[in-house]
Write a protein that holds these residues in place. Structure first.
Motif, short mmCIF file in Angstrom:
data_model
loop_
_atom_site.label_atom_id
_atom_site.label_comp_id
_atom_site.label_asym_id
_atom_site.label_seq_id
_atom_site.Cartn_x
_atom_site.Cartn_y
_atom_site.Cartn_z
N VAL A 160 0.67 -1.30 0.09
CA VAL A 160 0.18 0.13 0.18
C VAL A 160 0.49 1.44 -0.52
CG1 VAL A 160 -2.05 1.33 1.73
CG2 VAL A 160 -1.96 -1.06 1.20
N LEU A 161 1.96 1.25 0.96
CA LEU A 161 2.46 2.44 0.73
C LEU A 161 3.28 2.73 -0.24
CD1 LEU A 161 4.16 1.76 4.42
CD2 LEU A 161 2.39 3.55 3.05
N ALA A 162 3.46 1.84 -0.95
CA ALA A 162 4.80 2.09 -2.15
C ALA A 162 3.55 2.38 -3.24
CB ALA A 162 5.19 0.59 -2.98
N ARG A 163 2.72 2.22 -3.72
CA ARG A 163 1.54 2.92 -4.67
C ARG A 163 0.93 4.47 -3.83
NH1 ARG A 163 -2.86 0.67 -7.57
NH2 ARG A 163 -1.52 -1.08 -8.16
N ARG A 213 4.43 6.43 -4.66
CA ARG A 213 4.66 6.86 -5.97
C ARG A 213 3.83 7.74 -6.40
NH1 ARG A 213 2.11 4.08 -10.39
NH2 ARG A 213 1.12 3.11 -9.57
N LEU A 214 2.11 7.46 -6.38
CA LEU A 214 1.03 8.26 -6.56
C LEU A 214 1.72 9.61 -6.31
CD1 LEU A 214 -2.32 6.10 -6.18
CD2 LEU A 214 -1.31 6.60 -8.47
N GLN A 215 2.46 9.65 -5.00
CA GLN A 215 2.51 11.30 -4.01
C GLN A 215 3.38 12.01 -4.90
OE1 GLN A 215 0.11 11.69 -0.61
NE2 GLN A 215 0.86 9.31 0.00
N GLN A 216 4.12 10.56 -6.05
CA GLN A 216 5.83 11.73 -5.83
C GLN A 216 7.18 11.61 -4.84
OE1 GLN A 216 5.24 14.88 -8.57
NE2 GLN A 216 4.38 13.28 -10.44
N LYS A 217 6.34 10.33 -3.93
CA LYS A 217 7.56 10.78 -2.37
C LYS A 217 8.47 9.56 -2.92
CE LYS A 217 4.82 11.99 0.26
NZ LYS A 217 3.34 11.71 1.92
N ASP A 218 9.50 10.04 -3.90
CA ASP A 218 10.27 8.83 -4.72
C ASP A 218 11.28 8.70 -3.38
OD1 ASP A 218 9.09 9.86 -6.60
OD2 ASP A 218 11.17 10.52 -7.58
N GLN A 219 12.05 9.15 -2.87
CA GLN A 219 13.17 8.38 -1.38
C GLN A 219 12.06 7.58 -0.82
OE1 GLN A 219 14.55 11.93 0.89
NE2 GLN A 219 15.45 9.41 2.17
N ASP A 220 10.75 7.55 -0.22
CA ASP A 220 10.39 6.90 0.02
C ASP A 220 9.09 6.07 -0.13
OD1 ASP A 220 9.36 8.78 2.71
OD2 ASP A 220 8.22 8.84 2.44
N LYS A 230 12.27 3.47 -0.72
CA LYS A 230 12.69 2.91 0.50
C LYS A 230 11.62 1.64 0.61
CE LYS A 230 13.42 5.58 4.42
NZ LYS A 230 13.15 7.57 5.33
N VAL A 231 10.44 2.44 1.14
CA VAL A 231 9.51 0.42 1.10
C VAL A 231 10.06 -0.43 -0.04
CG1 VAL A 231 7.62 1.83 -0.28
CG2 VAL A 231 7.66 0.19 1.72
N CYS A 232 10.15 -0.25 -1.06
CA CYS A 232 9.77 -1.33 -2.50
C CYS A 232 11.70 -1.97 -1.82
CB CYS A 232 9.80 -0.61 -3.66
SG CYS A 232 8.89 0.23 -4.03
N LEU A 233 12.70 -1.57 -1.06
CA LEU A 233 14.06 -1.82 -1.54
C LEU A 233 13.93 -3.12 0.45
CD1 LEU A 233 16.49 0.59 -1.41
CD2 LEU A 233 16.24 -1.43 -3.13
N LYS A 234 12.93 -2.59 0.86
CA LYS A 234 12.78 -3.27 1.77
C LYS A 234 11.94 -4.22 1.65
CE LYS A 234 12.88 0.46 6.26
NZ LYS A 234 12.40 0.93 6.51
N ASN A 235 11.07 -4.87 1.12
CA ASN A 235 10.00 -5.92 0.66
C ASN A 235 11.11 -6.86 -0.21
OD1 ASN A 235 8.54 -6.88 -0.92
ND2 ASN A 235 7.13 -6.41 -0.16
N VAL A 236 12.09 -5.97 -1.37
CA VAL A 236 13.05 -7.06 -1.95
C VAL A 236 13.51 -7.54 -1.47
CG1 VAL A 236 14.50 -6.72 -3.69
CG2 VAL A 236 11.84 -5.03 -4.52
N ALA A 237 14.15 -7.12 0.02
CA ALA A 237 14.80 -7.78 0.80
C ALA A 237 13.69 -8.74 1.65
CB ALA A 237 16.08 -7.01 1.92
#
Length: 341
Positions: free
Chosen positions: A237-240, A243-250, A253-260
């Motif tokens: 949910v946070l990734a979507r 992305r929609l709010q163009q908060k690229d750093q966040d 951050k959340v995508c990398l934690k999930n990929v890990a």
């Protein structure tokens, strides 16, 4: 033969209520209607089938309304019905046969709930068991001849009865409004309800729904101890939302934690594909859509490991002028959808 009270909570159901009660009256010994504020002909229609009609002030709480309906019932078993359900002829006969043969120790009967995918409900399966029939008064008995103890778990029977969910519209907007009202009151969502919220977002949510939900899921991850499954659902949910709010750093951050994690979520890979596609990098988008379709597992919606990324792969290859690859993924998408029907 057991006796059954059918308990319904309704609001503005004039288009579907008679269709439902035509079925229910054939299996129930009494029908309880709890109206939560209808302004149409719902109560007039209900009165053709029962005089047990009660008003209940809506407080954004389905459990409260269900509990009230149960309190008005008098038969041995309580059948939970919704106005947009029907019971087909063969299943009515199966239900009546169940009434004749049900063992008295059975406390909950599960029935197949069907047609769940037609209107993007919060379930990934078109047919699955749900508890639908409950014993009204539970008996507590000791078991075991030595070191006796009271049996606490209910006795559940999985029947073959099928109940068809046949709504005329999607209930997601109503549900999202209710989630936000609960959060605004400062009440906690249970683990189950939070999971349902995340699932419904990925099945039927609009962009605005993800943005509305972002703060709640952000605070949940920040201040709540979560299991891995619950954490990954929140990350999706946070990734979507990021992305929609163009908060690229966040977002990263959340995508990398999930990929890990040991198993990456398909929804996360799909979101990475969306990010790169929106930024004009089809080749990088292809990498992530491919991972969503073939290398990961869906957390909330099976389509994110199936036709959704396959369709995006076709679009990316088409944009790159590779019609052969585009056609391959169109065919794979269509095959996947056919298998899911």
């Amino acid at each position: 033969m057991i006796t059954v009270s059918a308990c319904l909570i309704v609001k503005n159901e004039e288009e579907v209520l008679a269709r439902c009660l035509d079925c229910v009256q054939r299996v129930a010994d009494e029908i309880i209607i709890v109206d939560t504020g209808s302004t149409d002909r719902t109560k007039e229609i209900a009165s053709r089938y029962t005089d047990l009609i009660y008003d209940f002030k809506w407080v954004d709480d389905f459990s409260a309304a269900r509990n009230f309906s149960f309190s008005k019932a008098s038969m041995e078993y309580l059948y939970v019905a919704d106005a947009d359900e029907i019971i087909e002829e063969e299943q009515i006969h199966n239900f009546l046969r169940l009434k004749e043969t049900l063992f008295p120790e059975i406390e909950i009967v599960q029935m197949y709930y069907c047609n769940q995918l037609e209107f993007n409900t919060t379930y990934n399966f078109d047919k699955e068991y749900r508890p639908k029939l409950y014993k009204r008064v539970r008996e507590f008995r000791f078991y075991d001849p030595l070191h006796e103890a009271v049996r606490l778990e209910p006795v559940i029977y999985d029947s073959e009865i099928e109940i068809v969910h046949k709504p005329l519209s999607n209930h997601a907007p109503r549900d999202f409004t209710t989630y936000q009202k609960i959060i605004a009151r400062g009440e906690n969502l249970s683990d189950k309800l939070r999971s349902m919220y995340a699932r419904e977002l990925f099945i039927a949510g609009e962009d605005s729904d993800f943005i509305d939900a972002y703060s709640y899921f952000y605070e949940t991850v920040l201040h709540t101890t979560l299991g891995l499954t619950e954490l990954k659902q929140c990350q999706c949910v946070l990734a979507r939302g990021a992305r929609l709010q163009q908060k690229d750093q966040d977002f990263f951050k959340v995508c990398l934690k999930n990929v890990a994690c040991s198993v990456t979520s398909s929804e996360i890979c799909f979101e990475l594909g969306e990010y790169y596609l929106q930024n004009g990098d089809e080749l990088e988008a292809i990498l992530w859509y491919y991972n969503a379709a073939f290398e990961t597992e869906a957390e909330l919606n099976l389509h994110y490991q199936g036709d959704y990324p396959l369709n995006k792969l076709a679009l990316c290859y088409q944009a790159l002028g590779n019609d052969e690859e585009a056609l391959k993924y169109v065919n794979l998408r269509d095959e996947w959808k056919a298998e899911e029907r």
